[in-house]
Design a protein around this motif. Structure first.
Motif, PDB file in Angstrom:
ATOM      1  N   GLU A 133       0.842  -1.191   0.000  1.00 42.49           N
ATOM      2  CA  GLU A 133       0.000   0.000   0.000  1.00 42.49           C
ATOM      3  C   GLU A 133       0.879   1.243   0.000  1.00 42.49           C
ATOM      4  O   GLU A 133       2.031   1.212   0.441  1.00 42.49           O
ATOM      5  CB  GLU A 133      -0.954   0.016   1.189  1.00 42.49           C
ATOM      6  N   PHE A 135       0.921   5.730  -1.591  1.00 40.87           N
ATOM      7  CA  PHE A 135       0.282   6.821  -2.326  1.00 40.87           C
ATOM      8  C   PHE A 135       0.958   6.995  -3.689  1.00 40.87           C
ATOM      9  O   PHE A 135       2.187   7.012  -3.785  1.00 40.87           O
ATOM     10  CB  PHE A 135       0.363   8.119  -1.518  1.00 40.87           C
ATOM     11  N   SER A 148      -2.925  12.911  -5.556  1.00 39.01           N
ATOM     12  CA  SER A 148      -2.402  11.824  -4.738  1.00 39.01           C
ATOM     13  C   SER A 148      -3.549  10.933  -4.266  1.00 39.01           C
ATOM     14  O   SER A 148      -4.536  11.412  -3.703  1.00 39.01           O
ATOM     15  CB  SER A 148      -1.638  12.390  -3.533  1.00 39.01           C
ATOM     16  N   ARG A 149      -3.405   9.637  -4.493  1.00 37.19           N
ATOM     17  CA  ARG A 149      -4.435   8.679  -4.097  1.00 37.19           C
ATOM     18  C   ARG A 149      -3.779   7.485  -3.405  1.00 37.19           C
ATOM     19  O   ARG A 149      -2.681   7.056  -3.767  1.00 37.19           O
ATOM     20  CB  ARG A 149      -5.225   8.184  -5.320  1.00 37.19           C
ATOM     21  N   LYS A 150      -4.484   6.946  -2.416  1.00 36.82           N
ATOM     22  CA  LYS A 150      -3.993   5.757  -1.725  1.00 36.82           C
ATOM     23  C   LYS A 150      -4.339   4.512  -2.533  1.00 36.82           C
ATOM     24  O   LYS A 150      -5.489   4.325  -2.946  1.00 36.82           O
ATOM     25  CB  LYS A 150      -4.607   5.660  -0.329  1.00 36.82           C
ATOM     26  N   TYR A 162      -8.029   1.598  -5.143  1.00 39.96           N
ATOM     27  CA  TYR A 162      -7.580   2.948  -4.790  1.00 39.96           C
ATOM     28  C   TYR A 162      -8.720   3.710  -4.149  1.00 39.96           C
ATOM     29  O   TYR A 162      -9.899   3.424  -4.374  1.00 39.96           O
ATOM     30  CB  TYR A 162      -6.991   3.689  -5.997  1.00 39.96           C
ATOM     31  N   ASN A 166      -8.181   9.924   2.065  1.00 42.36           N
ATOM     32  CA  ASN A 166      -7.349   9.156   2.987  1.00 42.36           C
ATOM     33  C   ASN A 166      -8.179   8.414   4.023  1.00 42.36           C
ATOM     34  O   ASN A 166      -7.801   7.327   4.483  1.00 42.36           O
ATOM     35  CB  ASN A 166      -6.365  10.086   3.697  1.00 42.36           C
TER      36      ASN A 166
END
Length: 350
Positions: A133, A135, A148-150, A162, A166
């Protein structure tokens, strides 16, 4: 007749394993690392120059060589280096060639000689643990802006997810490993670390475009995806050997470009056409039906499927030939078992 150190080096190039670059496989390497004992191409020599604490390079033909350096090259060579620095490369790990992007070749060289990941398997954890996992920068669908995506990759669930926020409990998208492909597309994405991920959702092909500022991290994500695909295919095809599965982990595009589409109007935007094997009723013709109208480009292509024909046109004859070559590579090979399932998805589309 060549004499002295240069002649000796040219003679070493004729030894088995030395006639191609030790890192990317390019023919006729003109450079060498005299601290690692490998013969390499000009492109890879530039990457070696960036790790001077590990590798020091010289031109075989243009630089001056000391006798001790030539003797070192003679006692090592490409095959000996592979036996050491590639002794424990996982089956799923991508081995770049001279045709691959700079990032893949750079990180392969750094992984081998600088980080020594393939002599110390414990250093492979970032892409072999089955879970990852972090970003990544993802391009927005509407405005093209990267945000920015997790991202979470889990082999246990067989999915890459995704999240838009957050603190989000539910993912924005779930991409099943079964139908996922990843390929580096730096020019298309506009970043040297750009990765395109393709997956199926609602029987349609979707794409996301991502990158990470750290090239090592991006390649680790890429190999983690390949590892997840590899382990899924091992379960799906228990009788298959690794050499059969590895080519199916990720695939580069045969060709990309623009063509005109003509012929009957579709009630719904199709966006994609499944092309199977000749044995399954698919073929490609280098022309359009005589009565075809509505196209401006002169060089036609007809894709014949069991259900209908798709009419396309290219601007130049050279583009037509390139597309025909790509299409024929597809129809001339047998379909894989999983491709029949994809074909069924397309047949049920509107």
């Amino acid at each position: 007749m060549a004499e002295g150190p240069r002649g000796a080096l040219l003679g070493l190039l004729r030894r088995p394993g030395n006639a191609r670059c030790a890192d990317c496989g390019a023919a006729d390497p003109d450079w060498a690392s005299y601290t690692l004992g490998v013969f390499i191409c000009l492109s890879c020599s530039g990457i070696h120059r960036n790790i001077p604490q590990v590798s020091k390079v010289k031109s075989i033909r243009l630089d001056t060589w000391e006798e001790a350096q030539v003797e070192f090259m003679a006692s090592h060579g490409n095959d000996a280096a592979r036996a050491t620095y590639e002794s424990q490369v996982p089956s799923f790990h991508y081995r770049p060639t001279f045709a691959d992007c700079h990032l893949l070749r750079e990180q392969w060289i750094r992984a081998k000689y600088e980080r020594q990941e393939f002599t110390n398997p414990d250093r492979q954890e970032p892409y072999s643990a089955g879970y990852r996992e972090g970003f990544l920068w993802k391009r927005g669908r509407d405005n093209g802006q990267f945000l920015s995506r997790k991202f979470v990759l889990t082999e246990r669930e067989g999915a890459l997810k995704y999240f838009n926020r957050n603190d989000a409990k539910e993912p924005k998208a779930v991409m099943k490993i079964e139908h996922l492909n990843a390929t580096f597309q730096p020019a298309k994405i506009g970043h040297p670390h750009g990765l395109q991920i393709t997956y199926l959702r609602d029987n349609s092909t979707r794409n996301i475009f991502i990158y990470h500022e750290d090239g090592k991290e991006m390649v680790h994500w890429f190999n983690a995806l390949r590892a997840a695909r590899f382990h899924y295919l091992q379960v799906a095809f228990p009788g298959a050997c690794d050499t059969d599965l590895v080519p199916k982990l990720t695939r580069n595009y045969l060709k990309e470009g623009y063509m005109e589409k003509t012929g009957p109007k579709d009630a719904f935007a199709r966006g994609e056409v499944f092309i199977g094997s000749r044995e399954s009723g698919y073929t490609v013709l280098d022309r359009l039906p005589p009565s075809t109208q509505g196209h401006h480009w002169p060089h036609g292509i007809t894709i014949v499927t069991p259900e209908r024909r798709f009419l396309l046109a290219c601007e130049t004859e050279s583009e037509q030939r390139a597309w025909l070559d790509a299409f024929r590579k597809v129809v001339d090979r047998p379909m894989l078992p999983q491709e029949y399932a994809v074909e069924a998805h397309f047949k049920h589309k509107p």
